[in-house]
Design an enzyme around this catalytic site. Structure first.
Site, mmCIF file in Angstrom:
data_model
loop_
_atom_site.group_PDB
_atom_site.id
_atom_site.type_symbol
_atom_site.label_atom_id
_atom_site.label_comp_id
_atom_site.label_asym_id
_atom_site.label_seq_id
_atom_site.Cartn_x
_atom_site.Cartn_y
_atom_site.Cartn_z
ATOM 1 N N ASP A 218 61.422 34.583 62.412
ATOM 2 C CA ASP A 218 61.917 34.068 63.687
ATOM 3 C C ASP A 218 61.850 35.163 64.744
ATOM 4 O O ASP A 218 62.705 36.042 64.799
ATOM 5 C CB ASP A 218 63.355 33.562 63.516
ATOM 6 C CG ASP A 218 63.952 33.031 64.813
ATOM 7 O OD1 ASP A 218 63.213 32.932 65.816
ATOM 8 O OD2 ASP A 218 65.163 32.742 64.822
ATOM 9 N N GLU B 50 56.304 66.750 66.762
ATOM 10 C CA GLU B 50 57.331 67.665 66.257
ATOM 11 C C GLU B 50 58.722 67.067 66.504
ATOM 12 O O GLU B 50 59.456 67.485 67.398
ATOM 13 C CB GLU B 50 57.216 69.026 66.950
ATOM 14 C CG GLU B 50 55.893 69.739 66.690
ATOM 15 C CD GLU B 50 55.786 71.051 67.450
ATOM 16 O OE1 GLU B 50 54.961 71.892 67.062
ATOM 17 O OE2 GLU B 50 56.534 71.242 68.449
ATOM 18 N N GLU C 87 62.543 66.529 66.321
ATOM 19 C CA GLU C 87 63.740 67.293 65.970
ATOM 20 C C GLU C 87 64.904 66.339 65.722
ATOM 21 O O GLU C 87 64.921 65.216 66.250
ATOM 22 C CB GLU C 87 64.088 68.268 67.099
ATOM 23 C CG GLU C 87 62.988 69.295 67.349
ATOM 24 C CD GLU C 87 63.180 70.085 68.636
ATOM 25 O OE1 GLU C 87 62.580 71.171 68.764
ATOM 26 O OE2 GLU C 87 63.913 69.600 69.524
ATOM 27 N N GLU D 206 66.500 74.645 63.709
ATOM 28 C CA GLU D 206 66.161 74.747 65.134
ATOM 29 C C GLU D 206 67.215 75.574 65.877
ATOM 30 O O GLU D 206 68.100 76.167 65.274
ATOM 31 C CB GLU D 206 66.028 73.346 65.753
ATOM 32 C CG GLU D 206 64.581 72.889 65.944
ATOM 33 C CD GLU D 206 63.813 73.726 66.950
ATOM 34 O OE1 GLU D 206 64.447 74.358 67.811
ATOM 35 O OE2 GLU D 206 62.568 73.766 66.879
ATOM 36 N N GLU E 45 63.955 70.840 62.267
ATOM 37 C CA GLU E 45 62.613 70.349 62.574
ATOM 38 C C GLU E 45 61.763 70.414 61.310
ATOM 39 O O GLU E 45 61.794 71.412 60.576
ATOM 40 C CB GLU E 45 61.960 71.174 63.689
ATOM 41 C CG GLU E 45 60.542 70.724 64.046
ATOM 42 C CD GLU E 45 59.967 71.512 65.220
ATOM 43 O OE1 GLU E 45 60.687 71.662 66.227
ATOM 44 O OE2 GLU E 45 58.822 71.990 65.114
ATOM 45 N N ARG F 104 56.816 77.795 78.292
ATOM 46 C CA ARG F 104 57.340 76.523 77.804
ATOM 47 C C ARG F 104 58.224 75.809 78.823
ATOM 48 O O ARG F 104 58.928 74.874 78.468
ATOM 49 C CB ARG F 104 58.119 76.762 76.504
ATOM 50 C CG ARG F 104 57.222 77.059 75.322
ATOM 51 C CD ARG F 104 58.010 77.494 74.089
ATOM 52 N NE ARG F 104 57.202 77.460 72.882
ATOM 53 C CZ ARG F 104 56.315 78.378 72.527
ATOM 54 N NH1 ARG F 104 56.115 79.430 73.317
ATOM 55 N NH2 ARG F 104 55.630 78.254 71.414
ATOM 56 N N GLU G 271 49.940 70.404 74.427
ATOM 57 C CA GLU G 271 51.289 70.106 73.939
ATOM 58 C C GLU G 271 52.075 69.423 75.051
ATOM 59 O O GLU G 271 52.408 70.029 76.059
ATOM 60 C CB GLU G 271 51.996 71.401 73.510
ATOM 61 C CG GLU G 271 53.401 71.157 72.985
ATOM 62 C CD GLU G 271 54.177 72.446 72.753
ATOM 63 O OE1 GLU G 271 55.209 72.386 72.068
ATOM 64 O OE2 GLU G 271 53.764 73.499 73.279
ATOM 65 N N ARG H 11 55.385 68.099 76.242
ATOM 66 C CA ARG H 11 56.726 68.500 75.844
ATOM 67 C C ARG H 11 57.831 67.537 76.310
ATOM 68 O O ARG H 11 59.006 67.764 76.036
ATOM 69 C CB ARG H 11 57.003 69.908 76.376
ATOM 70 C CG ARG H 11 56.061 70.953 75.808
ATOM 71 C CD ARG H 11 56.275 72.324 76.447
ATOM 72 N NE ARG H 11 57.630 72.828 76.258
ATOM 73 C CZ ARG H 11 58.069 73.404 75.140
ATOM 74 N NH1 ARG H 11 57.258 73.533 74.109
ATOM 75 N NH2 ARG H 11 59.310 73.841 75.060
#
Length: 469
Positions: A75, A157, A159, A214, A221, A341, A358, A360
């Site tokens: 359903d 990755e 976490e 972490e 992680e 970063r 990457e 982020r």
């Protein structure tokens, strides 16, 4: 962002149809034989709603053949974002490549018999793929990329936090350790459970690349190998299930909430993205700027161009925007870098077949199918429109002044879920990638979520104002 001349984009991707999965009788037969030889008693037919919540229908041995043929109905009106009650019947068509016998999570399960699972695509009774199926949304973008000779690979990755439970069994935000980045036992009290999770994942055919504590207390992680986009989305869903299931056996709560505790780092899900063509990494060019191909730069530009439009999907909760604040390495600025970063997109140092971007911004509360679909759609738009990214920012953006950010044309992401949904609805490329059905239901669900949050009186307000006014 600058655009070079390019073919005009279609207003919608919803018509990009894919052929239905072919259910080969010999594949069905081999799975039936394995179900019998491994003494599997229950088979889960798994799917997820538009918010990313895993759903399943469990069938017993007498129904295994019927389930493998894709004849089990459910359903759809009872599932978030699927369909109306007057057109509710839907079919679960299993992707046979996702067959998996679960490891034994507890002694109790071993006594009841083994459990296996298949991840399913959703079809209408007439045999048409359901346009509101999140897996279908991702398939459409994969097919767009394939038509250009491209395959998206992603290494996520995710976490998560491990919290203690209350005496009644409910969740708390008391962490089970006070360790930090890369700490060891006995400071890291999660080492044993992290190894147990890793072992269970290996039994489920994950290739684990690393596991560690972490930055924040109780935060962990576990990284697994990159794979094509659809397999990655399936793996993220399976990963979250396994983490939560093992934590339950240890009397703990595993949470993928982005910011469960104020003042410490939140949980992200950085996604390492790369496109391959003819078996080679299409992002790599030893003669290009930073060792990147023009295609890679266009893809990065697409991610930046549509970041604000996709953040409502990659960061889908009211709580997600408590993580996206300065000071905890979570990106709030739309920029890219090869070295720091603080940027939304970072290019790790490795080149050749390891060349990747990457991304982020995403957090692990997202629906991985929709999130990867929008990442791919954004990158493909950058390629097709020949977008050029702004100059890479190698400085710490968190330490820039407002004037410096304006000089470098660095804008900020939406600051809350309401702003994010507005941005999603304004972004024609992201809206088209989701399709009218998913966009409508998703936006409605998120606006209701924001309205409920806005109308709630929170503890912070009482502490701040109750005695003051």
């Amino acid at each position: 962002m600058t655009r070079k001349s390019a073919p005009s984009r279609a207003s919608t991707d919803i018509q990009a149809a894919s052929p239905a999965d072919v259910l080969h009788s010999e594949s069905i037969e081999s799975i039936l034989q394995r179900l019998q030889s491994e003494n599997v008693k229950f088979l889960r037919l798994q799917f997820c709603d538009i918010l990313g919540t895993i759903k399943n229908i469990e069938v017993t041995q007498s129904q295994f053949a019927k389930a493998l043929r894709g004849e089990v109905m459910f359903d759809g009106s009872a599932v978030e974002g699927f369909t109306r009650i007057e057109e509710s019947d839907m079919l679960l068509r299993p992707d046979l490549s996702t067959f998996l016998v679960f490891p034994q999570f507890s002694r109790e399960e071993g006594e009841r018999g083994k459990v296996a699972r298949l991840i399913c695509d959703i079809y209408l009774p007439g045999g048409t793929p359901f346009e509101g199926d999140p897996r279908r949304v991702l398939r459409r973008q994969i097919e767009r990329a394939a038509a250009m000779g491209l395959t998206l690979y992603c290494g996520p990755e995710p976490e998560f936090f491990l919290f203690e439970r209350s005496e009644s069994g409910g969740g708390t935000t008391r962490t089970n350790d006070h360790a930090g980045y890369f700490d060891l036992a006995p400071i890291d009290r999660g080492e044993r459970i992290r190894r147990e999770i890793t072992n269970k994942l290996i039994e489920m055919n994950f290739e684990i690349e690393g596991a560690h504590h972490e930055v924040a207390p109780g935060q962990h992680e576990i990284d697994f190998r990159y794979a094509p986009a659809l397999q990655t989305a399936d793996a993220v869903s399976t990963f979250k299930f396994a983490v939560k299931r093992v934590a339950l056996e240890y009397g703990l709560l595993a949470s993928f909430l982005p910011k469960p505790v104020a003042g410490i780092s939140g949980s992200g899900m950085h996604c390492h993205l790369s496109l391959f063509k003819d078996g080679s990494n299409a992002f790599a060019d030893p003669n290009g700027e930073y060792g990147l191909s023009d295609l890679a730069l266009h893809f990065i530009a697409g991610l930046l161009e549509h970041a604000s439009g996709m953040v409502a999907v990659t960061n889908p909760l009211v709580n997600s925007y408590k993580r996206l604040v300065p000071g905890f390495e979570a990106p709030v600025n739309v920029a890219w870098s090869t070295s720091n970063r603080s940027a939304l997109v970072r290019i790790p140092a490795k080149r050749g077949n390891s060349t990747r971007a990457e991304f982020r911004m995403p957090d692990p509360s997202c629906n991985p199918y929709l999130a990867l679909a929008l990442m791919l759609a954004a990158g493909l738009d950058g390629i097709q429109a020949k977008l050029e990214p702004p100059p890479a920012i190698q400085r710490n953006i968190f330490k820039m002044t407002v004037r410096e950010k304006r000089h470098h044309k660095i804008r900020e992401l939406p600051t809350n879920l309401s702003e994010a949904v507005d941005a999603l609805e304004r972004d024609e490329v992201m809206a088209a990638a989701l399709g009218e059905h998913v966009l409508g239901h998703y936006s409605e669900a998120k606006r209701q979520e924001w309205a409920a949050y806005s109308a709630t009186v929170h503890a912070w307000e009482l502490e701040r104002y109750l005695d003051l006014v």
